[in-house]
Design an enzyme around this catalytic site. Structure first.
Site, PDB file in Angstrom:
ATOM      1  N   ASN A   9      59.492  44.799  48.065  1.00  0.00           N
ATOM      2  CA  ASN A   9      58.049  44.589  48.170  1.00  0.00           C
ATOM      3  C   ASN A   9      57.599  43.711  47.003  1.00  0.00           C
ATOM      4  O   ASN A   9      57.548  44.172  45.864  1.00  0.00           O
ATOM      5  CB  ASN A   9      57.332  45.943  48.142  1.00  0.00           C
ATOM      6  CG  ASN A   9      55.821  45.794  48.181  1.00  0.00           C
ATOM      7  OD1 ASN A   9      55.292  44.730  48.509  1.00  0.00           O
ATOM      8  ND2 ASN A   9      55.114  46.859  47.847  1.00  0.00           N
ATOM      9  N   TRP A  10      57.287  42.469  47.285  1.00  0.00           N
ATOM     10  CA  TRP A  10      56.962  41.516  46.227  1.00  0.00           C
ATOM     11  C   TRP A  10      55.549  41.653  45.706  1.00  0.00           C
ATOM     12  O   TRP A  10      55.192  41.036  44.700  1.00  0.00           O
ATOM     13  CB  TRP A  10      57.180  40.090  46.733  1.00  0.00           C
ATOM     14  CG  TRP A  10      58.611  39.745  47.024  1.00  0.00           C
ATOM     15  CD1 TRP A  10      59.678  40.609  47.086  1.00  0.00           C
ATOM     16  CD2 TRP A  10      59.135  38.445  47.305  1.00  0.00           C
ATOM     17  NE1 TRP A  10      60.825  39.932  47.388  1.00  0.00           N
ATOM     18  CE2 TRP A  10      60.532  38.589  47.527  1.00  0.00           C
ATOM     19  CE3 TRP A  10      58.566  37.177  47.389  1.00  0.00           C
ATOM     20  CZ2 TRP A  10      61.350  37.507  47.830  1.00  0.00           C
ATOM     21  CZ3 TRP A  10      59.396  36.103  47.697  1.00  0.00           C
ATOM     22  CH2 TRP A  10      60.771  36.270  47.907  1.00  0.00           C
ATOM     23  N   LYS A  11      54.719  42.413  46.404  1.00  0.00           N
ATOM     24  CA  LYS A  11      53.327  42.622  45.980  1.00  0.00           C
ATOM     25  C   LYS A  11      52.636  41.257  45.766  1.00  0.00           C
ATOM     26  O   LYS A  11      52.919  40.312  46.503  1.00  0.00           O
ATOM     27  CB  LYS A  11      53.263  43.532  44.755  1.00  0.00           C
ATOM     28  CG  LYS A  11      54.044  44.840  44.975  1.00  0.00           C
ATOM     29  CD  LYS A  11      53.848  45.857  43.892  1.00  0.00           C
ATOM     30  CE  LYS A  11      54.693  47.096  44.179  1.00  0.00           C
ATOM     31  NZ  LYS A  11      54.475  48.160  43.186  1.00  0.00           N
ATOM     32  N   HIS A  95      51.195  52.109  51.568  1.00  0.00           N
ATOM     33  CA  HIS A  95      51.686  52.024  50.191  1.00  0.00           C
ATOM     34  C   HIS A  95      50.679  52.666  49.245  1.00  0.00           C
ATOM     35  O   HIS A  95      49.464  52.611  49.455  1.00  0.00           O
ATOM     36  CB  HIS A  95      51.926  50.561  49.801  1.00  0.00           C
ATOM     37  CG  HIS A  95      52.680  50.403  48.526  1.00  0.00           C
ATOM     38  ND1 HIS A  95      52.081  50.500  47.287  1.00  0.00           N
ATOM     39  CD2 HIS A  95      53.998  50.194  48.288  1.00  0.00           C
ATOM     40  CE1 HIS A  95      52.988  50.336  46.347  1.00  0.00           C
ATOM     41  NE2 HIS A  95      54.162  50.146  46.923  1.00  0.00           N
ATOM     42  N   GLU A  97      49.487  51.852  46.498  1.00  0.00           N
ATOM     43  CA  GLU A  97      48.451  50.965  45.959  1.00  0.00           C
ATOM     44  C   GLU A  97      47.357  50.720  46.985  1.00  0.00           C
ATOM     45  O   GLU A  97      46.186  50.571  46.619  1.00  0.00           O
ATOM     46  CB  GLU A  97      49.092  49.650  45.500  1.00  0.00           C
ATOM     47  CG  GLU A  97      49.942  49.832  44.262  1.00  0.00           C
ATOM     48  CD  GLU A  97      51.020  48.785  44.086  1.00  0.00           C
ATOM     49  OE1 GLU A  97      51.836  48.944  43.168  1.00  0.00           O
ATOM     50  OE2 GLU A  97      51.048  47.810  44.875  1.00  0.00           O
ATOM     51  N   GLU A 167      57.630  57.595  48.000  1.00  0.00           N
ATOM     52  CA  GLU A 167      57.374  56.976  46.701  1.00  0.00           C
ATOM     53  C   GLU A 167      56.528  57.908  45.842  1.00  0.00           C
ATOM     54  O   GLU A 167      55.321  58.006  46.037  1.00  0.00           O
ATOM     55  CB  GLU A 167      56.698  55.614  46.864  1.00  0.00           C
ATOM     56  CG  GLU A 167      55.575  55.555  47.895  1.00  0.00           C
ATOM     57  CD  GLU A 167      54.817  54.246  47.850  1.00  0.00           C
ATOM     58  OE1 GLU A 167      55.367  53.246  47.386  1.00  0.00           O
ATOM     59  OE2 GLU A 167      53.649  54.248  48.280  1.00  0.00           O
ATOM     60  N   GLY A 173      56.182  51.512  39.090  1.00  0.00           N
ATOM     61  CA  GLY A 173      55.767  50.559  38.073  1.00  0.00           C
ATOM     62  C   GLY A 173      55.582  51.163  36.695  1.00  0.00           C
ATOM     63  O   GLY A 173      55.059  50.532  35.790  1.00  0.00           O
ATOM     64  N   SER A 213      60.621  52.748  40.857  1.00  0.00           N
ATOM     65  CA  SER A 213      61.356  52.250  39.689  1.00  0.00           C
ATOM     66  C   SER A 213      62.873  52.313  39.872  1.00  0.00           C
ATOM     67  O   SER A 213      63.606  52.718  38.968  1.00  0.00           O
ATOM     68  CB  SER A 213      60.932  53.002  38.415  1.00  0.00           C
ATOM     69  OG  SER A 213      59.564  52.771  38.133  1.00  0.00           O
ATOM     70  N   GLY A 234      60.297  47.507  44.068  1.00  0.00           N
ATOM     71  CA  GLY A 234      59.169  46.721  43.583  1.00  0.00           C
ATOM     72  C   GLY A 234      59.610  45.651  42.609  1.00  0.00           C
ATOM     73  O   GLY A 234      60.128  44.603  42.982  1.00  0.00           O
ATOM     74  N   GLY A 235      59.429  45.910  41.323  1.00  0.00           N
ATOM     75  CA  GLY A 235      59.676  44.909  40.285  1.00  0.00           C
ATOM     76  C   GLY A 235      61.064  44.300  40.318  1.00  0.00           C
ATOM     77  O   GLY A 235      61.234  43.091  40.133  1.00  0.00           O
TER      78      GLY A 235
END
Length: 250
Positions: A9-11, A95, A97, A167, A173, A213, A234-235
């Protein structure tokens, strides 16, 4: 045999040129023998180009979100029909967010699920507890309710289009990660919750991803657990070498 999936997921990262460069890097380095289905979720504006660029690659493309309506006066929104028309057949919904920053409710997410399924899209359905829920020992109730409110209205045959992504919000994050044992405990609970309502055939075939993470250093231990079928990353998905190290951990 459950599908193994690693989805990135590149956000809100990577412009057009950066997207093309990262995809090229992934295509050049992805192991030919990987057991995992690999998916990337760039931003809306880069989805069409990603589909074209990855046409001959063994990498799928997902949208990070979509609107629940078929169309209409919803400025700035994207419909399921728009996504499928450019070859995007998978969408991430629910998600954390979207839930926290954009106040999406379980009812709204359930509506989005219905719309996606009506367009024969695969849904990566996200859910999970916040830190306060875990600290108050209420995490199982929160997860169960999110599952039931978001998905338990769908028909049995629709579950073939559902991928679950647990999640824990406190591990997204933050650098914090649920221990492999905590992840397995929750994934086992999730599978049992689905089994009680929809039966063993559906729950046994259901892919459940862990998101929170995941890094090259911890992926193998997390993925080794019997009810963890991959990850929503994610990151670490923004760096080809890190992402592919996680893919190789399956």
């Amino acid at each position: 045999m459950r599908k193994k999936i690693v989805a990135g997921n590149w956000k809100m990262h990577k412009n057009a040129q950066q997207t093309a460069a990262l995809l090229q890097d992934l295509m050049a380095k992805i192991p030919a023998t990987t057991e995992a289905q690999v998916i990337v979720a760039p931003t809306f504006v880069n989805l069409a180009s990603a589909v074209t660029q990855l046409e001959s690659a063994n990498i799928g493309v997902a949208a990070q979100n979509m609107h629940q309506a078929e169309g209409g006066a919803f400025t700035g929104e994207i419909s399921a029909d728009m996504l499928t028309s450019i070859g995007v057949k998978t969408v991430i919904l629910g998600h954390s967010e979207r839930r926290s920053l954009f106040h999406e409710t379980d009812a709204l997410i359930a509506y989005k699920v219905d719309t996606a399924l009506a367009h024969e899209m695969t849904v990566i359905f996200c859910f999970g507890e916040e830190l306060k829920d875990r600290q108050s020992d209420n995490h199982f109730n929160i997860v169960e309710n999110q599952l039931k409110d978001g998905l338990f209205h769908i028909a049995n045959e629709s579950w073939s289009k559902i991928v679950l992504a647990y999640e824990p919000v406190w591990a997204i994050g933050t650098g914090e990660t649920a221990s492999p044992e905590q992840a397995q405990e929750m994934h086992e609970f999730i599978r049992e919750t689905v089994r009680k309502r929809f039966g063993a055939e559906i729950s046994d075939e259901l892919t459940i991803l862990y998101g929170g993470s995941v890094k090259p250093e911890n992926a193998k231990e997390i993925f080794s657990k019997p009810d963890v079928d991959g990850g929503l990353i994610g990151g670490a998905a923004l760096k080809a070498d890190d992402f592919l190290a996680i893919v190789s951990a399956i």
